[in-house]
Design an enzyme around this catalytic site. Structure first.
Site, PDB file in Angstrom:
ATOM      1  N   GLY A 102       0.768  -1.236   0.000  1.00 52.36           N
ATOM      2  CA  GLY A 102       0.000   0.000   0.000  1.00 52.36           C
ATOM      3  C   GLY A 102       0.801   1.288   0.000  1.00 52.36           C
ATOM      4  O   GLY A 102       0.314   2.326   0.451  1.00 52.36           O
ATOM      5  N   ASN A 131      -4.926   2.816 -13.184  1.00 56.92           N
ATOM      6  CA  ASN A 131      -3.949   1.844 -12.680  1.00 56.92           C
ATOM      7  C   ASN A 131      -2.552   2.438 -12.772  1.00 56.92           C
ATOM      8  O   ASN A 131      -2.253   3.178 -13.718  1.00 56.92           O
ATOM      9  CB  ASN A 131      -4.012   0.549 -13.506  1.00 56.92           C
ATOM     10  CG  ASN A 131      -3.043  -0.509 -12.978  1.00 56.92           C
ATOM     11  OD1 ASN A 131      -3.018  -0.783 -11.785  1.00 56.92           O
ATOM     12  ND2 ASN A 131      -2.229  -1.059 -13.862  1.00 56.92           N
ATOM     13  N   HIS A 140       1.333   1.392 -13.201  1.00 56.96           N
ATOM     14  CA  HIS A 140       2.175   0.259 -13.590  1.00 56.96           C
ATOM     15  C   HIS A 140       3.637   0.698 -13.512  1.00 56.96           C
ATOM     16  O   HIS A 140       3.978   1.780 -14.006  1.00 56.96           O
ATOM     17  CB  HIS A 140       1.811  -0.232 -14.997  1.00 56.96           C
ATOM     18  CG  HIS A 140       2.607  -1.417 -15.417  1.00 56.96           C
ATOM     19  ND1 HIS A 140       2.356  -2.698 -14.949  1.00 56.96           N
ATOM     20  CD2 HIS A 140       3.686  -1.514 -16.216  1.00 56.96           C
ATOM     21  CE1 HIS A 140       3.254  -3.515 -15.473  1.00 56.96           C
ATOM     22  NE2 HIS A 140       4.065  -2.840 -16.228  1.00 56.96           N
ATOM     23  N   ASP A 164      -3.128  -3.781 -18.741  1.00 59.13           N
ATOM     24  CA  ASP A 164      -2.200  -2.656 -18.991  1.00 59.13           C
ATOM     25  C   ASP A 164      -2.389  -2.068 -20.392  1.00 59.13           C
ATOM     26  O   ASP A 164      -1.474  -1.448 -20.931  1.00 59.13           O
ATOM     27  CB  ASP A 164      -0.743  -3.118 -18.825  1.00 59.13           C
ATOM     28  CG  ASP A 164      -0.490  -3.633 -17.417  1.00 59.13           C
ATOM     29  OD1 ASP A 164       0.301  -4.569 -17.265  1.00 59.13           O
ATOM     30  OD2 ASP A 164      -1.132  -3.123 -16.478  1.00 59.13           O
TER      31      ASP A 164
HETATM   32  C1  GRF Z   1       4.409  -1.471  -6.928  1.00 59.33           C
HETATM   33  O1  GRF Z   1       5.537  -1.916  -7.661  1.00 59.33           O
HETATM   34  C2  GRF Z   1       3.405  -0.887  -7.884  1.00 59.33           C
HETATM   35  O2  GRF Z   1       3.992  -0.314  -9.010  1.00 59.33           O
HETATM   36  C3  GRF Z   1       2.644  -2.049  -8.332  1.00 59.33           C
HETATM   37  O3  GRF Z   1       2.511  -2.854  -7.171  1.00 59.33           O
HETATM   38  C4  GRF Z   1       3.691  -2.684  -6.356  1.00 59.33           C
HETATM   39  C5  GRF Z   1       3.325  -2.525  -4.886  1.00 59.33           C
HETATM   40  O4  GRF Z   1       2.638  -1.345  -4.726  1.00 59.33           O
HETATM   41  N1  GRF Z   1       1.381  -1.608  -8.907  1.00 59.33           N
HETATM   42  P1  GRF Z   1       2.091  -0.856  -3.277  1.00 59.33           P
HETATM   43  O5  GRF Z   1       3.284  -0.618  -2.396  1.00 59.33           O
HETATM   44  O6  GRF Z   1       1.208  -1.964  -2.730  1.00 59.33           O
HETATM   45  O7  GRF Z   1       1.340   0.395  -3.584  1.00 59.33           O
END
Ligand code: GRF
Length: 205
Positions: A14, A110, A112, A153
């Site tokens: 998160g 989203n 990515h 994506d």
């Molecule tokens: C990150 O690499 C993000 O780019 C991808 O999921 C990974 C974890 O994200 N979408 P988060 O720390 O849970 O936000």
């Protein structure tokens, strides 16, 4: 000023959600309000982050809900009950069906961790994205915020930011740099841009 009711969908740590929560607290999301965080993983630390920020946190278990169909039905119900107008996938690792995404055209974002169309699509998520960038030997990578449609994506690109790859980078070190220098900056900006556009559209309707 009217705020767009926003839901953030999460599966893991998160950190992108935290960037959004911090941005809202600092007044950087004047057109959006994060009103609920929903995870497909009950132990996602992202749910703790939501609770710590006083935001409703919900875990929906695909297993208990009878698979993808039951999960999406429960998700739709939760979103409709809360009048959600904008959905943000922030480290959300479950593919949403074409039927689901079609209900929210240009209303699902989203993040990515690459410069799409590089290193994206089926199987490219989390550290795997950075491992692929390092093994290909690219000098620049980065992050992309895009609208979500039925193609993983594949939706329209909204924002991108490039990040240098440095000598000796490991996937973990690179992931952290891409988060710090790109993801955590782009996502709040993209949410505010989209929410503001939705507000304008509603007031002109
Ligand atoms: C990150 O690499 C993000 O780019 C991808 O999921 C990974 C974890 O994200 N979408 P988060 O720390 O849970 O936000």
């Amino acid at each position: 000023m009217r705020k767009i009711n926003t839901a953030v969908l999460v599966s893991g740590g998160g950190t992108n959600l935290q960037a959004l929560l911090d941005a809202e607290r600092k007044g950087q999301l004047p057109h959006a309000h994060i009103s609920v965080v929903i995870s497909n993983k009950k132990d996602a630390y992202a749910l703790e982050r939501a609770k710590n920020a006083g935001v409703e946190a919900i875990a929906l278990s695909k297993k208990r809900l009878g698979g993808q169909e039951g999960f999406e039905r429960a998700l739709l119900e939760a979103l409709n009950e809360r009048g959600i107008e904008l959905i943000v996938l922030a480290g959300f690792l479950s593919i949403l069906s074409a039927d689901f995404t079609a209900r929210y055209p240009h209303r699902i974002l989203n993040i990515h961790p690459s410069l799409i169309p590089s290193f994206c699509g089926e199987g490219f998520y989390g550290l795997k994205v950075h491992e692929a960038a390092l093994s290909r030997g690219v000098k620049l990578t980065g992050a992309t915020v895009h609208f979500v449609n039925e193609i993983p994506d594949g939706g329209e690109i909204l924002l991108q930011k490039a990040v240098r790859i440095l000598k000796g980078d490991t996937p973990e070190v690179l992931q952290r740099r891409v988060m710090e220098q790109a993801e955590w900056k782009l996502l709040p900006r993209a949410v505010e841009m989209t929410a503001k556009a939705l507000c304008t559209k509603a007031s002109n309707a």
